[in-house]
Structure formats: structure tokens, C-alpha cells
Design an enzyme around this catalytic site. Structure first.
Site, PDB file in Angstrom:
ATOM      1  N   LYS A  78     -31.066 -13.799 -31.802  1.00  0.00           N
ATOM      2  CA  LYS A  78     -31.890 -13.217 -32.875  1.00  0.00           C
ATOM      3  C   LYS A  78     -32.239 -11.776 -32.515  1.00  0.00           C
ATOM      4  CE  LYS A  78     -36.110 -14.203 -35.564  1.00  0.00           C
ATOM      5  NZ  LYS A  78     -37.301 -15.060 -35.716  1.00  0.00           N
ATOM      6  N   SER A 158     -37.997 -16.846 -40.583  1.00  0.00           N
ATOM      7  CA  SER A 158     -37.318 -15.579 -40.390  1.00  0.00           C
ATOM      8  C   SER A 158     -36.006 -15.690 -39.624  1.00  0.00           C
ATOM      9  CB  SER A 158     -38.246 -14.612 -39.651  1.00  0.00           C
ATOM     10  OG  SER A 158     -38.503 -15.098 -38.341  1.00  0.00           O
ATOM     11  N   SER A 182     -40.669 -20.207 -38.324  1.00  0.00           N
ATOM     12  CA  SER A 182     -39.395 -19.491 -38.403  1.00  0.00           C
ATOM     13  C   SER A 182     -38.225 -20.093 -37.648  1.00  0.00           C
ATOM     14  CB  SER A 182     -39.576 -18.051 -37.932  1.00  0.00           C
ATOM     15  OG  SER A 182     -40.122 -17.299 -38.965  1.00  0.00           O
TER      16      SER A 182
END
Ligand code: GLN
Length: 491
Positions: A78, A158, A182
Site C-alpha cells: 500500500k 482505503s 480500511s
């Protein structure tokens, strides 16, 4: 072998060990998938092909001597994790072309254990969002679609890039972070497994901060066992993060094989929300049956302050974010818009650098922390947070784990909620509680809805008892026997 990328992490690690294929072959197979899929799915914002091949070659050499637990496994990272020499922007314009000179502790742990980095994954700007639509690089697309429709759906957020990349075979698994949901919400939207461990289990050092008292790193993976393997490598005490817990990391993979016979699983009545879709109710009821069939006892519990969790989160998280994001002033790193003097440069940089949702959070956060409103909002939210944690503490005197739905709906279409922040925030209704209380939570795919989209269940555990969470999740995974895969329309 042609379908190397469809392997689970566990079977890929076995295949590598038995020398059925090399890490370089596996890495090249993923790089080819990424090249074919990324123009449509937009999961990666940086592909580190050269670095990946170099790491894979080095891993193939190491295999002969002392292979690590993740030896040769290609992973996605990420874009919130700082990666040395590789652009890291938290998918925000304000970080410009920022390229860290250091590595986050979590990713360093993965490389120590032999993993290979494929690239950086798309996400909501500064991890603020539930649909990946706030990214500076545009939204990630969910590989799943409703029946035969070609409407693009969100993979959630997210960590949407992490979820899509894992679901579409663009990596064996990925790192992600979870401040209010998330990891678990995108996992639920994409038929993958996501784990937010206990607060303090993974080091936050080198991860771009959103809300420091809530942020935790964790994996998104194809199976519960894969998630356990990844978390074991990611976790561990780190003196560079004062909130990292000085505890041993258990063998989570082994815990996946534990029987859940005799465990008591709590079902919180307050999670039965008004207007909850029937399919989510049915999924939950099914999960309860599966747990019973595996020998667990079910107990109705009450988590009285649940209804205050979302409002509480949307005060605490923006408050901490407004403080954390004060450092982006365009002076030391990232993008800068030159103004006529220092204050003007700050203003212009921040106005241009932060997207609308991030600006909204900074405004809310600054407001609730301001002298006149601090007691009414921030202080009160902290008190509510303590009550929520206390509810869990009391419940865990009677139960070993808690079972809930992971999200209030299946994946929704791009644009469907982006104009209405409150309906977007409601996505986190089942997940924020575990962050506020610092507890481990795991989402696993359990069924398809009528339109063929995955739905997830959530298992919440006691602090530092991820092992029970993994055991319960593995039992549910076995019962659910979720084998569905999205049809490949993207490459
Ligand atoms: N969707 C939540 C938010 O926007 C949670 C995000 C997260 O966990 N990083 O704040």
C-alpha cells in the site's frame, strides 16, 4: 505452469520450496498480469519491475542457503508504507514525488523474511475514504461485477488497491492499513481476507500517519491461512514506535488449525441495525450456524455504546489527522506552490496539495480541537471511546470472540456515494468499534449476494488474541467453502 498467479501464498511458498518454479518465474508471471490488468483496474500506482526481478533473483540464490518464511513471495505494498528509493505519496498530491530514504518497519520485516516487492498500491488519499475515490491517481476498480452488468464497482477503501490486486491475482497478498475499517471493508468487497491486528501488534514506524491512536497495519490475502502467514512476518516489537507492544509474535498459521469446539462466540444485538439488508442478516445467521456446527457455543451479548461509535470515530480520527497533517507545509518535502511570503506559500501549497475529503477532515479536526469546542467534542468523544472499550472488555469476560457482518452492504458503484460523505461514512459502522477499542478484527468472504457479489463476516477478538480470531475465521472459512472468483474481464 501457466496459472502460477492463481496460487494461494501457502501453495506458492510450497511450490517454491519444492523448486517447482523459481521466484523469478513467479515474479514475472505477476508482472505480466499487472501489465495486462492495470490499465483497467488501476490497482498499482508504481510498478517496481526491475527491483522485483532483482529481489526475486536474490531470493532464488538465498533459497540454497537459508530461506526465510516468505522466501520468494511477490507482494504488493500500500502506498502508505515508506519504501526506500521508491516513490511514496499516500496517493496525495501534497507528497509530490516524495521518495523516502528509509523503509517502514513492516515492509522491512517482509523483505527480511524473503518477500519480493512488486510495487505500490493505490488507496484513498491519506487513507481517508471507503471507496478509493479520493486517490490522486483516480479510483481502483473492483474485479467483481454485478451479474452481467459492466458498471464499475468500488473495491472499497482505503486499501482498495491492496484488495483488488489480491482478488485479481496481481500479487500473492498485500500490505494494508486500517484506521476505521480500511483493511476489512475492502476485503469484504472483493472476496478476500483482511486482518486488522491488535493496536500495537505491528509497528507504525515509516507508515504515513492518519490517526495515530487508531492506525494499524495488517495483511489482505486470499485465505485465512495466507493472512496468518503474512501477519506473522509483518508483526513484532519495534523500539522505533513507542506504541508497538513488547510481546512475542505467536504462530498465527498454527492457530488456524485449532478447533473452536467449546469456544463461546458472542453475537452483539446492537449490530442488528435498522434497515440492514436481508442478505446481510441472512449471512450473519448463516455464520452463527456454521460456528455452532463447528462446536462453538453462541451467546447474545450487548455492546451498549455501539451507536455512538461512528460519531465518536469521526471526531477522534479527524482530530488526530488535522494534527498529523500539519507537517505538510511544502517546505521540507513533497510538492510546493510558491507564494509571495511564507504564510502564503503554506496556504497555496495546502490548498493545492490536499483533496476535498482531506480538507474536510482537517477542517472538522481543527474545529473539534479548537479552544471553545474541545470539551464539547474531542473530550466527550474520548469519554465515549472509553465506554466502547469497556463494553468490549465486559463482553470478553463471557465470550472468546465476537461475530458480526463486516459491512452493511456489498460493493457499490463508483460515484454512488461520493457526493454524500455521511452515507460514505456509514460503511464503517461495523468496523470502527474494533479500532476505537484497539482490538483485532478479521473479515472473511462468506457468501455471494443475489447479484453475485461477495459478502464478508467479521470476527473480533480480545486484545493480543489474534490466535482465537484466526481459529474462528478458519473454521468459518471451511464451512463457507467460498470458491467463487471474479470472471476475468480486465486483461
Ligand atoms: N473509511 C474510514 C475513513 O474514511 C476508515 C479509513 C481507514 O481505515 N483508513 O476514515
Amino acid at each position: 505452469m501457466s496459472d502460477l498467479t492463481a496460487l494461494t501464498l501457502k501453495s506458492a511458498l510450497d511450490g517454491l520450496e519444492k523448486k517447482q518454479f523459481s521466484s523469478l518465474e513467479l515474479t514475472n508471471a505477476f508482472l505480466a498480469n499487472i501489465e495486462a490488468a492495470n490499465p483497467r483496474l488501476n490497482a498499482y500506482v508504481v510498478v517496481t519491475a526491475e527491483k522485483a526481478r532483482a529481489m526475486a533473483k536474490a531470493s532464488d540464490k538465498r533459497r540454497k542457503k537459508n530461506p526465510g518464511p516468505l522466501e520468494g513471495a511477490p507482494l504488493g505494498i500500500k502506498d502508505l508504507f515508506c519504501t526506500e528509493g521508491v516513490r511514496t505519496t499516500a496517493c496525495s498530491n501534497i507528497l509530490g514525488e516524495f521518495t523516502p530514504t528509509y523503509e517502514s518497519s513492516v515492509t522491512a520485516n517482509l523483505w527480511r523474511d524473503g518477500a519480493v516487492m512488486l510495487g505500490k498500491l493505490n488507496m484513498d488519499e491519506f487513507a481517508m475514504g471507503s471507496s478509493n475515490e479520493t486517490s490522486r491517481f483516480g479510483p481502483v476498480i473492483n474485479p467483481w461485477r454485478r451479474g452481467n452488468e459492466d458498471t464499475n464497482l468500488t473495491p472499497g477503501g482505503s486499501s482498495g488497491g491492496s484488495a483488488t490486486a489480491t482478488a485479481a491475482d496481481l500479487c500473492l497478498g498485500a500490505t494494508a492499513t486500517d484506521t476505521g475499517g480500511s483493511i476489512r471493508q475492502p476485503a469484504a468487497f472483493t472476496g478476500t481476507v483482511g486482518v486488522k491486528p491488535t493496536y500495537g501488534r505491528c509497528s507504525r514506524w515509516g507508515i504515513v500517519a492518519f490517526a495515530s491512536s487508531l492506525d494499524q497495519a495488517g495483511p489482505i490475502a486470499k485465505t485465512v491461512e495466507d493472512a496468518a502467514i503474512l501477519l506473522r512476518s509483518m508483526a513484532g516489537h519495534d523500539p522505533k514506535d513507542s506504541t508497538s507492544l513488547p510481546v512475542e509474535t505467536p504462530d498465527f498459521q498454527q492457530a488456524c488449525g485449532r478447533s473452536i469446539r467449546g469456544l463461546t462466540i458472542g453475537v452483539p444485538e446492537e449490530y442488528r441495525m435498522d434497515g440492514m439488508p436481508k442478505e446481510i442478516e441472512d449471512l450473519w445467521a448463516q455464520g452463527i450456524e456454521w460456528a455452532k456446527a463447528a462446536g462453538a457455543k453462541i451467546k447474545a451479548i450487548s455492546l451498549k455504546h455501539t451507536k455512538y461509535a461512528l460519531p465518536c470515530y469521526y471526531i477522534v480520527a479527524p482530530a488526530e489527522a488535522s494534527s498529523n497533517l500539519a507537517r505538510y507545509d511544502g517546505m521540507r518535502y513533497g510538492a510546493r506552490v510558491q507564494g509571495k511570503d511564507l504564510a502564503d506559500s503554506y496556504e497555496k501549497t495546502r490548498a493545492a496539495g490536499f483533496g476535498a475529503e482531506v480538507q474536510r477532515r482537517i477542517l472538522i479536526g481543527t474545529y473539534v480541537l479548537s479552544a471553545g469546542y474541545y470539551d464539547a467534542y474531542y473530550l466527550r468523544a474520548q469519554k465515549v471511546r472509553a465506554r466502547i472499550a469497556e463494553d468490549f472488555r465486559a463482553a470478553f469476560e463471557e465470550v472468546d470472540a465476537i461475530l458480526t457482518p463486516a459491512t452493511p452492504s456489498a460493493a457499490f458503484a463508483l460515484g454512488e456515494k461520493s457526493g454524500d460523505p455521511v452515507s460514505m461514512y456509514l460503511n464503517d459502522i461495523f468496523t470502527v468499534t474494533a479500532n476505537l477499542a484497539g482490538l483485532p478484527g478479521l473479515a472473511l468472504p462468506a457468501a455471494l449476494d443475489k447479484k453475485g457479489l461477495p459478502l464478508g463476516l467479521q470476527v473480533i477478538g480480545k486484545a493480543l488474541d489474534e490466535e482465537t480470531v484466526f481459529a474462528v475465521a478458519a473454521a468459518l472459512e471451511k464451512a463457507a467453502d467460498f470458491k467463487a472468483r471474479p470472471t476475468n474481464w480486465w486483461s
